[in-house]
Design an enzyme around this catalytic site. Sequence first.
Site, mmCIF file in Angstrom:
data_model
loop_
_atom_site.group_PDB
_atom_site.id
_atom_site.type_symbol
_atom_site.label_atom_id
_atom_site.label_comp_id
_atom_site.label_asym_id
_atom_site.label_seq_id
_atom_site.Cartn_x
_atom_site.Cartn_y
_atom_site.Cartn_z
ATOM 1 C CE LYS A 225 -2.243 3.979 0.571
ATOM 2 N NZ LYS A 225 -2.625 4.094 -0.842
ATOM 3 C CB THR B 186 -6.327 5.489 -0.513
ATOM 4 O OG1 THR B 186 -5.005 6.012 -0.648
ATOM 5 C CG2 THR B 186 -6.372 4.149 -1.201
#
Length: 327
Positions: free
Chosen positions: A187, A244
């Site tokens: 991620k 994120t």
Amino acid sequence: MKLTILAAGAWGTALAIAFSERHQVTLWTHEADVAAGMRARRENERYLPGQLLPANIEISTDFGQAIAGAEGLIIATPISGLRPTVKLLRAAAVQVPLLWVCKGFEAGSGFLPHQVVSDMLGPDAIFGVLSGPSFAQEVASGQPTAVVLAANDEGAASRLAHELHGPNLRIYANDDLVGVEIGGAVKNVLAIAAGVCDGLGLGANARAALITRGLAEIARLGQALGAKRETFMGLAGLGDLLLTCTGDLSRNRRVGMELAAGKSLAQIIEQLGHVAEGVQTAREVVRLAERTRVEMPISQAVAALIDGRLSAAEAVKQLMARDPREE
């Protein structure tokens, strides 16, 4: 529970604050000036300014003293510091549950964190990871957060999750250590891509497409390595990816935005002042994808951008020029 948190960066400090409400916490750092500042002002001005350290948190620079009598250990270094810290624990013959919060792959070996720890301590040790959608600043502020605790022992994962669970920091037990770590590592690479997307002003449609296709990349790689697909639909996968890729506190997203603005990687890293794990992770992800023959075009484009083989605009053009296919 007597907890020792190893490393007093932003994450280590935030966890010390969060867990000090219900546990006896020692926060260890090898940086004498950081320790002195925290003792004098009850604040980690370098790594987590503005957050008060409760008086019951013990600050230590003595490793042996810090781990003495601990019932649980949490390593809060970047992944580059994981092996050296575990080496110290091995030398001290510590035999209590060990958790870590770092995300990514070890440079050189390409190991996930649990592989590093197993390599150092052996498979009989009890160890695991805390991961999920969480910014250190919000955890330290007591804002509601939910994360996952995955361990190599299902019973230990459940027990530790129950012990550490608190009113503002919800912890869910998980038995898919590989899946949780893959989600947390990849991620960060995709957040750089999302930052490029936002930095170039490509719009909400493009960001949504990138996050969705990025999640497919994470799942493909994870399954190739033995992870469970459903892990990537939860906090350690989709949850962490969304945060994120969209949060203003994301260092990796900021790297992408600055790359889109034409800044060099060296300039960006110097300005950040903190580690952005996605930079090194991108290269390791591409190597791993090649070994496992998993298609990861977004991650490959990010690695090419970081290495200077593509500009931000060229990376987007390359992705958009891919042949149409079924989802």
